[in-house]
Design a protein around this motif. Structure first.
Motif, PDB file in Angstrom:
ATOM      1  N   ARG A 596       0.834  -1.193   0.000  1.00  0.00           N
ATOM      2  CA  ARG A 596       0.000   0.000   0.000  1.00  0.00           C
ATOM      3  C   ARG A 596       0.877   1.254   0.000  1.00  0.00           C
ATOM      4  NH1 ARG A 596      -5.107  -0.036   1.431  1.00  0.00           N
ATOM      5  NH2 ARG A 596      -5.115   1.770   0.048  1.00  0.00           N
ATOM      6  N   LEU A 597       1.997   1.197   0.723  1.00  0.00           N
ATOM      7  CA  LEU A 597       2.954   2.306   0.671  1.00  0.00           C
ATOM      8  C   LEU A 597       3.498   2.457  -0.745  1.00  0.00           C
ATOM      9  CD1 LEU A 597       4.839   4.476   1.775  1.00  0.00           C
ATOM     10  CD2 LEU A 597       6.360   2.654   2.595  1.00  0.00           C
ATOM     11  N   GLU A 599       1.989   1.660  -3.453  1.00  0.00           N
ATOM     12  CA  GLU A 599       0.904   2.229  -4.248  1.00  0.00           C
ATOM     13  C   GLU A 599       0.834   3.746  -4.058  1.00  0.00           C
ATOM     14  OE1 GLU A 599      -3.988   2.074  -4.698  1.00  0.00           O
ATOM     15  OE2 GLU A 599      -2.973   0.861  -3.159  1.00  0.00           O
ATOM     16  N   ALA A 600       0.992   4.206  -2.820  1.00  0.00           N
ATOM     17  CA  ALA A 600       0.970   5.654  -2.568  1.00  0.00           C
ATOM     18  C   ALA A 600       2.122   6.339  -3.285  1.00  0.00           C
ATOM     19  CB  ALA A 600       1.036   5.913  -1.064  1.00  0.00           C
ATOM     20  N   GLN A 601       3.290   5.708  -3.297  1.00  0.00           N
ATOM     21  CA  GLN A 601       4.434   6.280  -4.008  1.00  0.00           C
ATOM     22  C   GLN A 601       4.177   6.321  -5.513  1.00  0.00           C
ATOM     23  OE1 GLN A 601       7.209   3.430  -2.360  1.00  0.00           O
ATOM     24  NE2 GLN A 601       8.131   4.964  -1.016  1.00  0.00           N
ATOM     25  N   LEU A 602       3.540   5.278  -6.030  1.00  0.00           N
ATOM     26  CA  LEU A 602       3.211   5.250  -7.452  1.00  0.00           C
ATOM     27  C   LEU A 602       2.200   6.349  -7.792  1.00  0.00           C
ATOM     28  CD1 LEU A 602       3.250   3.968 -10.262  1.00  0.00           C
ATOM     29  CD2 LEU A 602       1.648   2.219  -9.417  1.00  0.00           C
ATOM     30  N   ARG A 603       1.192   6.508  -6.964  1.00  0.00           N
ATOM     31  CA  ARG A 603       0.195   7.552  -7.220  1.00  0.00           C
ATOM     32  C   ARG A 603       0.833   8.948  -7.142  1.00  0.00           C
ATOM     33  NH1 ARG A 603      -5.215   6.091  -7.126  1.00  0.00           N
ATOM     34  NH2 ARG A 603      -5.638   3.919  -6.550  1.00  0.00           N
ATOM     35  N   TYR A 604       1.752   9.124  -6.228  1.00  0.00           N
ATOM     36  CA  TYR A 604       2.440  10.415  -6.134  1.00  0.00           C
ATOM     37  C   TYR A 604       3.202  10.692  -7.429  1.00  0.00           C
ATOM     38  CZ  TYR A 604       5.512  14.120  -4.449  1.00  0.00           C
ATOM     39  OH  TYR A 604       6.177  15.306  -4.302  1.00  0.00           O
ATOM     40  N   ALA A 605       3.903   9.658  -7.940  1.00  0.00           N
ATOM     41  CA  ALA A 605       4.662   9.835  -9.185  1.00  0.00           C
ATOM     42  C   ALA A 605       3.739  10.139 -10.360  1.00  0.00           C
ATOM     43  CB  ALA A 605       5.477   8.572  -9.475  1.00  0.00           C
ATOM     44  N   GLU A 606       2.510   9.654 -10.293  1.00  0.00           N
ATOM     45  CA  GLU A 606       1.540   9.908 -11.364  1.00  0.00           C
ATOM     46  C   GLU A 606       0.846  11.264 -11.201  1.00  0.00           C
ATOM     47  OE1 GLU A 606       0.172   5.297 -12.345  1.00  0.00           O
ATOM     48  OE2 GLU A 606      -0.780   6.386 -10.694  1.00  0.00           O
ATOM     49  N   GLY A 607       1.168  11.951 -10.107  1.00  0.00           N
ATOM     50  CA  GLY A 607       0.553  13.252  -9.864  1.00  0.00           C
ATOM     51  C   GLY A 607      -0.823  13.175  -9.235  1.00  0.00           C
ATOM     52  N   THR A 631      10.191   7.603   5.298  1.00  0.00           N
ATOM     53  CA  THR A 631       9.461   7.547   4.030  1.00  0.00           C
ATOM     54  C   THR A 631       8.014   7.966   4.180  1.00  0.00           C
ATOM     55  OG1 THR A 631      10.869   5.663   3.483  1.00  0.00           O
ATOM     56  CG2 THR A 631       8.969   6.057   2.068  1.00  0.00           C
ATOM     57  N   LEU A 632       7.343   7.428   5.176  1.00  0.00           N
ATOM     58  CA  LEU A 632       5.919   7.707   5.328  1.00  0.00           C
ATOM     59  C   LEU A 632       5.659   9.192   5.543  1.00  0.00           C
ATOM     60  CD1 LEU A 632       4.839   4.751   7.634  1.00  0.00           C
ATOM     61  CD2 LEU A 632       4.060   5.144   5.311  1.00  0.00           C
ATOM     62  N   GLY A 633       6.377   9.772   6.501  1.00  0.00           N
ATOM     63  CA  GLY A 633       6.167  11.185   6.791  1.00  0.00           C
ATOM     64  C   GLY A 633       6.529  12.080   5.621  1.00  0.00           C
ATOM     65  N   ASP A 634       7.646  11.775   4.959  1.00  0.00           N
ATOM     66  CA  ASP A 634       8.071  12.597   3.823  1.00  0.00           C
ATOM     67  C   ASP A 634       7.034  12.556   2.701  1.00  0.00           C
ATOM     68  OD1 ASP A 634      10.353  13.207   5.213  1.00  0.00           O
ATOM     69  OD2 ASP A 634      11.680  11.888   4.050  1.00  0.00           O
ATOM     70  N   LEU A 635       6.497  11.367   2.438  1.00  0.00           N
ATOM     71  CA  LEU A 635       5.524  11.238   1.355  1.00  0.00           C
ATOM     72  C   LEU A 635       4.230  11.973   1.694  1.00  0.00           C
ATOM     73  CD1 LEU A 635       4.708  10.040  -1.356  1.00  0.00           C
ATOM     74  CD2 LEU A 635       4.059   7.922  -0.169  1.00  0.00           C
ATOM     75  N   TRP A 636       3.764  11.828   2.920  1.00  0.00           N
ATOM     76  CA  TRP A 636       2.541  12.527   3.330  1.00  0.00           C
ATOM     77  C   TRP A 636       2.710  14.043   3.210  1.00  0.00           C
ATOM     78  CZ3 TRP A 636      -2.486  11.972   4.510  1.00  0.00           C
ATOM     79  CH2 TRP A 636      -3.104  13.008   5.183  1.00  0.00           C
ATOM     80  N   THR A 637       3.830  14.551   3.719  1.00  0.00           N
ATOM     81  CA  THR A 637       4.069  15.988   3.689  1.00  0.00           C
ATOM     82  C   THR A 637       4.165  16.503   2.255  1.00  0.00           C
ATOM     83  OG1 THR A 637       5.210  15.892   5.822  1.00  0.00           O
ATOM     84  CG2 THR A 637       5.635  17.809   4.443  1.00  0.00           C
ATOM     85  N   ALA A 638       4.880  15.742   1.404  1.00  0.00           N
ATOM     86  CA  ALA A 638       5.028  16.171   0.011  1.00  0.00           C
ATOM     87  C   ALA A 638       3.687  16.186  -0.714  1.00  0.00           C
ATOM     88  CB  ALA A 638       6.008  15.244  -0.708  1.00  0.00           C
ATOM     89  N   ALA A 639       2.809  15.239  -0.394  1.00  0.00           N
ATOM     90  CA  ALA A 639       1.546  15.131  -1.123  1.00  0.00           C
ATOM     91  C   ALA A 639       0.481  16.080  -0.591  1.00  0.00           C
ATOM     92  CB  ALA A 639       1.027  13.695  -1.052  1.00  0.00           C
ATOM     93  N   ARG A 647       0.004   8.252  13.468  1.00  0.00           N
ATOM     94  CA  ARG A 647       0.198   6.839  13.144  1.00  0.00           C
ATOM     95  C   ARG A 647       1.269   6.636  12.073  1.00  0.00           C
ATOM     96  NH1 ARG A 647      -4.851   3.998  10.386  1.00  0.00           N
ATOM     97  NH2 ARG A 647      -3.283   2.347  10.365  1.00  0.00           N
ATOM     98  N   TYR A 648       1.650   7.696  11.365  1.00  0.00           N
ATOM     99  CA  TYR A 648       2.666   7.593  10.325  1.00  0.00           C
ATOM    100  C   TYR A 648       3.965   8.317  10.689  1.00  0.00           C
ATOM    101  CZ  TYR A 648      -1.314   6.031   7.521  1.00  0.00           C
ATOM    102  OH  TYR A 648      -2.415   5.337   7.047  1.00  0.00           O
TER     103      TYR A 648
END
Length: 657
Positions: A596-597, A599-607, A631-639, A647-648
């Motif tokens: 699932r993580l 998948e979130a990274q893939l969706r981020y790359a897709e915009g 990774t989790l925190g960085d991705l959430w903040t970036a998105a 929890r992350y």
């Protein structure tokens, strides 16, 4: 007074547990993590012996072991085989299927548990090869980090103790450094102290780097005391510096709950001082560990009270069960060092673990008085010369042949003994322990050739020690032999030759994906992201065509290769190709938290920022989140640009800037 005879017996312990899962079949050519990497500038001005040992044979990968990363976060009531060593005063419960970990040490007269006893068994990605769990006393051998044996079985048997009773022997062949070791748990009749005799042997003709830390989990509502006024402080920012004990940056750091962020404190115990470390509660009760003089290091690790530290503690156990700290004993001053063990020699020593009670006013008073109080009470309970005498007595039994076998470890030690005809009194590695993983290497040993596989399947594990590499060099150059040879060459640091071996094997290989994946890792290591991405995509296509069933081995291979391929394709900014691989992963695999993580990274790359938020808000747990990962925190903040949900939030250091 009735003296109760010491017993060693099998038993079963039922715990909520998540199984470690099948091994990842892809050889780990690169290290899993670098959280203990020292900033080069921090090496300036260090003691000469420390600086030398900091640079001595650092681990380049977890080879020849395989990674354990397929565990989940769902726990079920599980019956675990244990071995209990018990007398009238203490009861030690040991997990032979999990590295010989001492799960519990109960002081029977008071009913006090001396350790932090984890109420669950939850793997997390802290070991050098992945799966590890918290609690108890673990025996860390190999290299900086938690041992690859954390979730692996070891051999166990009864042995006659120095006093004529029984003791428990644990032993295995540690594969990172290619060394046999043993741990003898001896509980003299009517004793309050568990003695632990440790021996590491180097049967080879060359020196070997050695790492050992006995890691003891204790409740964190304790004061940790050791005979030192200074410590080497290491935090997750990569700096190593000497600091005063107990006060540092405005707080008494000997209380684990008075720090915000995780940190290591390696106490600088002066030469000649008795080696000990203790963790005592508000009433002055707790655990003390002492040893003979060889293990010079003593350490406190604390999670801290910050959001990340609290989250990690919840991650490793269950909310509401209390926090823990680690007190440790090791061969070197710090865990960043490795110690030289000369050819055909050994290290041995004795450790002792038991209850200690001291004046709470003094224990929680000024430092010199607190240290002196604990040292005096330890001298009363277990004099220094008594430990030396116990060590001398144990040495007379260290070579004793084991009696009844209580648990069986791996067959790798048996393979090495067969190859070199080593004589290792006290630690027999029986041929009966050889299994399918060792079978191809027995054939190489006897015939000089790597056998071709009888059925299509992912390749088995590769021994990488110099003697196996030499045999592979002279074996017929078939594709599977070239695959294994390349892995051994890579491990030896000859990356160019490894690539040539894999390329030769690729020319005639009926199964191309294992070789293509190795070449992709080599490209990644060289910074050639585009070619690595191409090779990963080709490897995954080949695996999908070759895959024969939905069994655990093929499922693990598909998941592992798919995850690496998607990650590399995203690094090459090729989200469409990454999506193509994602769509071909089994549905059950895509539903796992670690995917699932992805998948979130893939969706981020897709915009697709809304999609990223949806994944996070649906709730997932990336089961193999690594120590120090942000990774989790960085991705959430970036998105989202929003604060990280609790929890992350797994941050182990202050935010930069």
């Amino acid at each position: 007074m009735v003296i109760v005879k010491t017993t060693v017996r099998r038993d079963v312990l039922t715990l909520p547990a998540a199984a470690p899962g099948p091994e990842n079949p892809l050889p780990p050519l690169l290290p899993l993590r670098n959280v203990h990497t020292l900033d080069e500038r921090a090496k300036e001005g260090l003691p000469r012996d420390m600086a030398r040992q900091l640079g001595y044979e650092p681990l380049r990968s977890p080879l020849p072991t395989r990674v354990l990363d397929a565990y989940g976060r769902e726990r079920t009531e599980t019956a675990l085989d244990v071995i209990v060593v018990e007398n009238a005063r203490l009861r030690a419960t040991v997990l032979p299927g999990y590295g010989g970990r001492v799960h519990s040490l109960l002081h029977k007269p008071t009913g006090r548990e001396l350790l932090y006893r984890n109420p669950v068994l939850q793997p997390a990605a802290f070991a050098l090869n992945g799966a590890w769990f918290s609690g108890g006393i673990e025996w860390n051998i190999g290299a900086t980090g938690h041992t690859t044996l954390s979730c692996a079985p070891v051999h166990a048997a009864r042995v006659r103790a120095p006093d004529g009773g029984e003791m428990l022997r644990l032993w295995e062949w540690e594969r990172l450094r290619d060394l046999p070791f043993q741990v003898d748990l001896w509980l003299p009749e009517d004793s309050d102290f568990l003695h632990v005799g440790v021996r590491i042997r180097n049967p080879h003709e060359k020196p070997a780097p050695v790492y050992w830390w006995s890691n003891i989990a204790v409740p964190d509502e304790r004061r940790v005391l050791a005979p030192a006024d200074e410590a080497w402080h290491f935090a997750y920012t990569g700096a190593l510096r000497k600091v005063p004990v107990p006060e540092f940056e405005g707080a008494d750091r000997t209380y684990p709950q008075r720090s915000e962020y995780p940190a290591d404190y390696f106490y600088d115990v002066p030469d000649g001082e008795r080696r000990w470390i203790a963790a005592l509660d508000d009433d002055g009760h707790g655990l003390v560990q002492t040893s003979t003089d060889l293990p010079r290091g003593r350490k406190l690790f604390q999670w801290g009270t910050g959001a990340g530290g609290r989250r990690w503690q919840e991650w490793l156990t269950e909310p509401g069960t209390g926090g823990y700290a680690e007190i440790q004993s090791g061969l070197a001053r710090t865990q960043l060092e490795h110690v030289r063990l000369d050819a055909e020699t050994e290290f041995s020593w004795l450790e002792s673990y038991g209850p200690l009670s001291a004046s709470p006013e003094r224990v929680h008073g000024e430092w010199a008085g607190a240290r002196g109080e604990v040292a005096a009470r330890l001298a009363d309970a277990l004099p220094r010369d008594a430990v030396d005498a116990a060590y001398a007595a144990w040495l007379t039994c260290a070579d004793a042949e084991p009696g009844e076998v209580l648990a069986t470890g791996s067959g790798w030690g048996a393979l090495e003994v067969l190859r070199a005809e080593y004589k290792l009194p006290g630690t027999p590695f029986a041929e009966s322990t050889l299994g399918p993983d060792q079978a191809p290497w027995l054939e190489l040993l006897h015939t000089g050739a790597v056998p071709e596989p009888r059925k299509v399947a992912p390749p088995g594990p590769t021994p990488v020690a110099p003697h196996w590499r030499d045999m592979l060099e002279t074996a017929p150059a078939r594709p599977l032999a070239e695959y294994h040879l390349g892995i051994a060459q890579w491990h030896a640091g000859d990356r160019a030759q490894a690539v040539r071996s894999w390329e030769r094997g690729l020319e005639l290989a009926p199964s191309r994906w294992p070789l293509l994946r190795c070449l992709a890792v080599a490209d990644h290591a060289e910074g050639n992201t585009e070619r690595a991405a191409d090779r990963y995509a080709e490897a995954f296509d080949d695996l999908c065509q070759e895959r024969r069933d939905d069994g655990s081995v093929w499922t693990a291979a598909t998941a592992a290769l798919g995850r690496e391929a998607v990650t590399e394709l995203l690094a090459a900014h090729r989200s469409e190709a990454a999506r193509s691989i994602w769509d071909r992963l089994p549905e059950a695999t895509r539903a796992e938290g670690r995917f699932r993580l992805l998948e979130a990274q893939l969706r981020y790359a897709e915009g697709d920022m809304a999609g990223v938020r949806t994944v996070f808000e649906s709730g997932f747990e990336a089961s193999d989140l690594r120590e120090g990962a942000e990774t989790l925190g960085d991705l959430w903040t970036a998105a989202t640009g929003e604060p990280i949900p609790a929890r992350y939030d797994f941050r182990m250091r202050p935010a930069e800037g």
